[in-house]
Design an enzyme around this catalytic site. Structure first.
Site, PDB file in Angstrom:
ATOM      1  N   PRO A 198      32.462  35.373  37.943  1.00  0.00           N
ATOM      2  CA  PRO A 198      31.617  36.537  37.710  1.00  0.00           C
ATOM      3  C   PRO A 198      32.089  37.748  38.526  1.00  0.00           C
ATOM      4  O   PRO A 198      32.490  37.596  39.678  1.00  0.00           O
ATOM      5  CB  PRO A 198      30.222  36.078  38.136  1.00  0.00           C
ATOM      6  CG  PRO A 198      30.396  34.787  38.854  1.00  0.00           C
ATOM      7  CD  PRO A 198      31.728  34.217  38.492  1.00  0.00           C
TER       8      PRO A 198
ATOM      9  N   GLY B 295      35.018  36.770  44.762  1.00  0.00           N
ATOM     10  CA  GLY B 295      36.448  37.077  44.905  1.00  0.00           C
ATOM     11  C   GLY B 295      37.174  37.310  43.603  1.00  0.00           C
ATOM     12  O   GLY B 295      38.386  37.116  43.515  1.00  0.00           O
ATOM     13  N   SER B 296      36.434  37.766  42.590  1.00  0.00           N
ATOM     14  CA  SER B 296      37.057  37.916  41.275  1.00  0.00           C
ATOM     15  C   SER B 296      38.288  38.839  41.296  1.00  0.00           C
ATOM     16  O   SER B 296      39.325  38.511  40.718  1.00  0.00           O
ATOM     17  CB  SER B 296      35.992  38.382  40.274  1.00  0.00           C
ATOM     18  OG  SER B 296      36.361  39.524  39.609  1.00  0.00           O
ATOM     19  N   SER B 297      38.220  39.950  42.007  1.00  0.00           N
ATOM     20  CA  SER B 297      39.351  40.886  41.969  1.00  0.00           C
ATOM     21  C   SER B 297      40.589  40.280  42.644  1.00  0.00           C
ATOM     22  O   SER B 297      41.702  40.388  42.112  1.00  0.00           O
ATOM     23  CB  SER B 297      38.974  42.225  42.604  1.00  0.00           C
ATOM     24  OG  SER B 297      38.510  42.024  43.917  1.00  0.00           O
ATOM     25  N   ALA B 298      40.408  39.604  43.774  1.00  0.00           N
ATOM     26  CA  ALA B 298      41.575  39.003  44.447  1.00  0.00           C
ATOM     27  C   ALA B 298      42.150  37.867  43.600  1.00  0.00           C
ATOM     28  O   ALA B 298      43.377  37.700  43.509  1.00  0.00           O
ATOM     29  CB  ALA B 298      41.178  38.490  45.826  1.00  0.00           C
ATOM     30  N   ALA B 299      41.277  37.099  42.946  1.00  0.00           N
ATOM     31  CA  ALA B 299      41.761  35.981  42.123  1.00  0.00           C
ATOM     32  C   ALA B 299      42.545  36.511  40.925  1.00  0.00           C
ATOM     33  O   ALA B 299      43.578  35.932  40.546  1.00  0.00           O
ATOM     34  CB  ALA B 299      40.584  35.130  41.658  1.00  0.00           C
TER      35      ALA B 299
ATOM     36  N   ASP C  77      39.304  37.492  51.262  1.00  0.00           N
ATOM     37  CA  ASP C  77      39.339  37.032  49.862  1.00  0.00           C
ATOM     38  C   ASP C  77      40.760  36.657  49.439  1.00  0.00           C
ATOM     39  O   ASP C  77      41.009  35.556  48.947  1.00  0.00           O
ATOM     40  CB  ASP C  77      38.828  38.129  48.908  1.00  0.00           C
ATOM     41  CG  ASP C  77      37.325  38.268  48.945  1.00  0.00           C
ATOM     42  OD1 ASP C  77      36.708  37.824  49.930  1.00  0.00           O
ATOM     43  OD2 ASP C  77      36.765  38.837  47.985  1.00  0.00           O
TER      44      ASP C  77
END
Ligand code: PMV
Length: 312
Positions: free
Chosen positions: A99, A105-109, A150
């Protein structure tokens, strides 16, 4: 065609204080993933790179995207690190089940899945440390002063104790530790929460620094409690950390509601995770009671619930 993934993450202890030099504990969450697929394109010209992110209805040619675009930055920095001047013409498609804007941590992932997919497709490799550095540069576009937690935990894919300026240290886990991650359903930008804390710190540096110090001490104690498998101690430390996050004014009524419900239903401890103001809370639970707490959180309106186990 090449596909590479990167997991989500949660911060167990130390969010916000970590931006001011205190340690944080974070774990990867493999139940959610960012995934990037690179496909070769037929093109008379070399080096044409098309980036697609259907989840956010985004499509653009790399050479037309400006330096503020995070997806473009992740691609450019990777090609630079691999010293690729003439890339083949490729299509890069990014999908994610993590989400957005909810502390996972969506942006780093996403950055790390792009880095890994490009490396694999181009037959090269970048060490986790380098993947982490590239993703850190991209994180700076999202909020000016990321701590680096992150990108580190996601690139290394193991539980880490993180402190700015030091090498990340994996931490030991004494017994399998069950956590529920419940989404409050409201979204919040990391930059808003980090900005709110910064404003408070500027107005009253000594009180804020005292809170950061206390969070740092709790995080160090938590690392020992996890190692010793002392789950009751760990739960009280989570509750204490949450009180301090409340004092930093990054909690929200929705998060507080879920935290209360988890504690009333035998969770050993509960707190928000990540930047706060919205996003996810985490609850430490016994394996036997996990199901009934999931049901209670569900009835209390959690938008999504993930059960994850930190393994020994
Ligand atoms: O909500 P997330 O996943 O972006 O985590 C933010 C964690 C903070 O400590 C608030 C900021 C940071 O850069 O560490």
């Amino acid at each position: 065609m090449t596909t590479a993934n990167a997991p989500g993450k949660i911060i167990l202890f130390g969010e916000h204080a970590v931006v001011y030099g205190q340690p944080a504990l974070a774990i990867p969450v493999t139940e959610v993933q960012a995934s990037t697929t690179v496909t070769e394109m037929d093109s008379s010209e070399k080096g044409r790179i098309l980036i697609l992110a259907p989840d956010i209805q985004f499509q653009g040619w790399l050479h037309e995207l400006n330096s503020e675009n995070p997806l473009a930055k992740a691609c450019r920095l990777t090609l630079e690190a691999l010293e690729i001047k003439d890339s083949p013409s490729i299509r890069i498609e990014i999908n994610s089940t993590i989400p957005i804007a909810s502390g996972m941590g969506s942006s780093a992932a996403i950055s790390i899945s792009i880095i890994r997919a490009l490396c694999q497709h181009l037959g090269s490799e970048l060490l986790p440390q380098v993947q982490s550095q590239i993703a850190f540069e991209v994180e700076k576009l999202h909020h000016g002063t990321p701590s680096g937690v992150d990108n580190t935990v996601i690139a290394f894919e193991q539980p880490v104790s993180f402190k700015h300026g030091e090498d990340p240290k994996p931490f030991e886990v004494g017994v399998p530790t069950t956590l529920l991650i419940a989404d409050s359903g409201s979204r919040s930008l990391t930059s808003d929460a980090v900005g709110r804390v910064r404003e408070g710190w500027r107005e009253d540096p000594s009180s804020y620094e005292a809170i950061f110090d206390q969070i740092g001490s709790i995080t160090r104690l938590a690392r020992q409690a996890i190692k010793a498998g002392q789950l009751h101690v760990l739960g009280s430390l989570m509750n204490h950390n949450q009180e301090l996050l409340r004092a930093l004014q990054v909690s929200s009524p929705e998060l507080e509601h879920l935290i209360r419900v988890a504690l009333e239903n035998t969770a050993l401890g509960a707190k928000l995770s990540g930047a706060g103001l919205g996003g996810n809370m985490i609850a430490l639970v016994s394996h036997e009671n996990a199901r009934s707490i999931v049901d209670a959180l569900d009835q209390a309106g959690a938008a999504n619930i993930i059960l994850t186990v930190i393994e020994e």
